[in-house]
Design a protein around this motif. Structure first.
Motif, PDB file in Angstrom:
ATOM      1  N   LEU A  53      40.640  49.081  40.618  1.00  0.00           N
ATOM      2  CA  LEU A  53      41.863  49.087  41.414  1.00  0.00           C
ATOM      3  C   LEU A  53      41.966  47.805  42.225  1.00  0.00           C
ATOM      4  CD1 LEU A  53      44.390  50.346  42.691  1.00  0.00           C
ATOM      5  CD2 LEU A  53      42.867  51.537  44.291  1.00  0.00           C
ATOM      6  N   GLU A  54      40.892  47.421  42.878  1.00  0.00           N
ATOM      7  CA  GLU A  54      40.914  46.201  43.692  1.00  0.00           C
ATOM      8  C   GLU A  54      41.156  44.967  42.839  1.00  0.00           C
ATOM      9  OE1 GLU A  54      40.999  45.971  47.006  1.00  0.00           O
ATOM     10  OE2 GLU A  54      41.106  48.144  46.890  1.00  0.00           O
ATOM     11  N   GLU A  55      40.532  44.902  41.672  1.00  0.00           N
ATOM     12  CA  GLU A  55      40.728  43.752  40.779  1.00  0.00           C
ATOM     13  C   GLU A  55      42.179  43.668  40.303  1.00  0.00           C
ATOM     14  OE1 GLU A  55      37.823  44.437  37.746  1.00  0.00           O
ATOM     15  OE2 GLU A  55      36.145  43.891  39.054  1.00  0.00           O
ATOM     16  N   GLN A  56      42.747  44.807  39.920  1.00  0.00           N
ATOM     17  CA  GLN A  56      44.116  44.816  39.434  1.00  0.00           C
ATOM     18  C   GLN A  56      45.110  44.491  40.546  1.00  0.00           C
ATOM     19  OE1 GLN A  56      45.159  44.758  36.401  1.00  0.00           O
ATOM     20  NE2 GLN A  56      43.076  44.937  35.671  1.00  0.00           N
ATOM     21  N   ARG A  57      44.845  44.985  41.744  1.00  0.00           N
ATOM     22  CA  ARG A  57      45.720  44.647  42.872  1.00  0.00           C
ATOM     23  C   ARG A  57      45.710  43.150  43.104  1.00  0.00           C
ATOM     24  NH1 ARG A  57      44.230  48.481  47.768  1.00  0.00           N
ATOM     25  NH2 ARG A  57      45.162  46.708  48.834  1.00  0.00           N
ATOM     26  N   GLY A  58      44.529  42.531  43.034  1.00  0.00           N
ATOM     27  CA  GLY A  58      44.440  41.082  43.196  1.00  0.00           C
ATOM     28  C   GLY A  58      45.204  40.347  42.106  1.00  0.00           C
ATOM     29  N   ALA A  59      45.061  40.812  40.877  1.00  0.00           N
ATOM     30  CA  ALA A  59      45.767  40.173  39.759  1.00  0.00           C
ATOM     31  C   ALA A  59      47.276  40.322  39.923  1.00  0.00           C
ATOM     32  CB  ALA A  59      45.314  40.791  38.434  1.00  0.00           C
ATOM     33  N   LEU A  60      47.737  41.500  40.317  1.00  0.00           N
ATOM     34  CA  LEU A  60      49.176  41.705  40.507  1.00  0.00           C
ATOM     35  C   LEU A  60      49.713  40.864  41.665  1.00  0.00           C
ATOM     36  CD1 LEU A  60      49.396  45.537  39.879  1.00  0.00           C
ATOM     37  CD2 LEU A  60      50.322  43.723  38.430  1.00  0.00           C
ATOM     38  N   ARG A  61      48.932  40.730  42.724  1.00  0.00           N
ATOM     39  CA  ARG A  61      49.355  39.862  43.835  1.00  0.00           C
ATOM     40  C   ARG A  61      49.483  38.419  43.363  1.00  0.00           C
ATOM     41  NH1 ARG A  61      45.535  42.952  47.638  1.00  0.00           N
ATOM     42  NH2 ARG A  61      46.987  44.329  48.713  1.00  0.00           N
ATOM     43  N   GLY A  62      48.536  37.971  42.545  1.00  0.00           N
ATOM     44  CA  GLY A  62      48.604  36.618  41.993  1.00  0.00           C
ATOM     45  C   GLY A  62      49.853  36.418  41.150  1.00  0.00           C
ATOM     46  N   GLN A  63      50.182  37.410  40.344  1.00  0.00           N
ATOM     47  CA  GLN A  63      51.391  37.324  39.520  1.00  0.00           C
ATOM     48  C   GLN A  63      52.639  37.279  40.385  1.00  0.00           C
ATOM     49  OE1 GLN A  63      51.206  40.640  36.825  1.00  0.00           O
ATOM     50  NE2 GLN A  63      49.521  39.769  35.655  1.00  0.00           N
ATOM     51  N   LEU A  64      52.627  38.031  41.483  1.00  0.00           N
ATOM     52  CA  LEU A  64      53.766  38.028  42.390  1.00  0.00           C
ATOM     53  C   LEU A  64      53.925  36.658  43.040  1.00  0.00           C
ATOM     54  CD1 LEU A  64      56.063  39.512  43.793  1.00  0.00           C
ATOM     55  CD2 LEU A  64      54.406  40.290  45.501  1.00  0.00           C
ATOM     56  N   VAL A  65      52.832  36.045  43.440  1.00  0.00           N
ATOM     57  CA  VAL A  65      52.888  34.706  44.030  1.00  0.00           C
ATOM     58  C   VAL A  65      53.447  33.709  43.017  1.00  0.00           C
ATOM     59  CG1 VAL A  65      51.446  32.795  44.852  1.00  0.00           C
ATOM     60  CG2 VAL A  65      51.075  35.103  45.724  1.00  0.00           C
ATOM     61  N   GLU A  66      52.968  33.780  41.779  1.00  0.00           N
ATOM     62  CA  GLU A  66      53.468  32.897  40.724  1.00  0.00           C
ATOM     63  C   GLU A  66      54.952  33.112  40.486  1.00  0.00           C
ATOM     64  OE1 GLU A  66      51.178  33.259  37.152  1.00  0.00           O
ATOM     65  OE2 GLU A  66      49.287  33.050  38.243  1.00  0.00           O
ATOM     66  N   LEU A  67      55.382  34.349  40.455  1.00  0.00           N
ATOM     67  CA  LEU A  67      56.787  34.655  40.240  1.00  0.00           C
ATOM     68  C   LEU A  67      57.642  34.091  41.370  1.00  0.00           C
ATOM     69  CD1 LEU A  67      58.909  36.111  38.522  1.00  0.00           C
ATOM     70  CD2 LEU A  67      58.437  38.171  39.855  1.00  0.00           C
ATOM     71  N   GLY A  68      57.186  34.270  42.616  1.00  0.00           N
ATOM     72  CA  GLY A  68      57.920  33.740  43.762  1.00  0.00           C
ATOM     73  C   GLY A  68      58.004  32.227  43.719  1.00  0.00           C
ATOM     74  N   ALA A  69      56.896  31.566  43.356  1.00  0.00           N
ATOM     75  CA  ALA A  69      56.895  30.104  43.264  1.00  0.00           C
ATOM     76  C   ALA A  69      57.848  29.634  42.168  1.00  0.00           C
ATOM     77  CB  ALA A  69      55.481  29.593  43.004  1.00  0.00           C
ATOM     78  N   SER A  70      57.849  30.333  41.056  1.00  0.00           N
ATOM     79  CA  SER A  70      58.745  29.986  39.953  1.00  0.00           C
ATOM     80  C   SER A  70      60.202  30.142  40.377  1.00  0.00           C
ATOM     81  CB  SER A  70      58.451  30.881  38.750  1.00  0.00           C
ATOM     82  OG  SER A  70      59.384  30.682  37.728  1.00  0.00           O
ATOM     83  N   TRP A  71      60.489  31.217  41.086  1.00  0.00           N
ATOM     84  CA  TRP A  71      61.852  31.442  41.546  1.00  0.00           C
ATOM     85  C   TRP A  71      62.274  30.342  42.521  1.00  0.00           C
ATOM     86  CZ3 TRP A  71      63.998  32.453  46.362  1.00  0.00           C
ATOM     87  CH2 TRP A  71      65.344  32.839  46.346  1.00  0.00           C
ATOM     88  N   ARG A  72      61.372  29.989  43.447  1.00  0.00           N
ATOM     89  CA  ARG A  72      61.702  28.932  44.410  1.00  0.00           C
ATOM     90  C   ARG A  72      61.963  27.604  43.708  1.00  0.00           C
ATOM     91  NH1 ARG A  72      57.906  31.704  47.297  1.00  0.00           N
ATOM     92  NH2 ARG A  72      56.225  30.292  46.714  1.00  0.00           N
ATOM     93  N   ARG A  73      61.157  27.281  42.704  1.00  0.00           N
ATOM     94  CA  ARG A  73      61.372  26.037  41.957  1.00  0.00           C
ATOM     95  C   ARG A  73      62.731  26.058  41.276  1.00  0.00           C
ATOM     96  NH1 ARG A  73      55.964  26.919  40.557  1.00  0.00           N
ATOM     97  NH2 ARG A  73      56.585  27.789  38.560  1.00  0.00           N
TER      98      ARG A  73
END
Length: 66
Positions: free
Chosen positions: A39-59
């Motif tokens: 659960l902790e590993e997947q939460r970290g991975a999903l948070r990373g994907q969310l950060v990437e998605l936000g950065a992509s949207w901002r770009r």
């Protein structure tokens, strides 16, 4: 909605739950251990994907350089 559509949708939902650590207990009941390392590993991975998605949207929405 026919049976094949129902099966497709429920399979997709099941994959989503399993992705974050839920496991089939029995008869369609899924359980999640709050102390699961998975659960902790997947939460970290999903948070990373969310950060990437936000950065992509901002770009994609930022003003072009002058």
């Amino acid at each position: 909605m026919d049976r094949s559509e129902w099966d497709r949708v429920t399979a997709k939902i099941t994959r989503g739950w399993e992705r974050i650590g839920f496991r089939l207990y029995r008869d369609g009941v899924y359980l999640l251990s709050p102390t699961s390392q998975e659960l902790e590993e997947q939460r970290g991975a999903l948070r990373g994907q969310l950060v990437e998605l936000g950065a992509s949207w901002r770009r994609g929405t930022s003003a072009p350089p002058p």
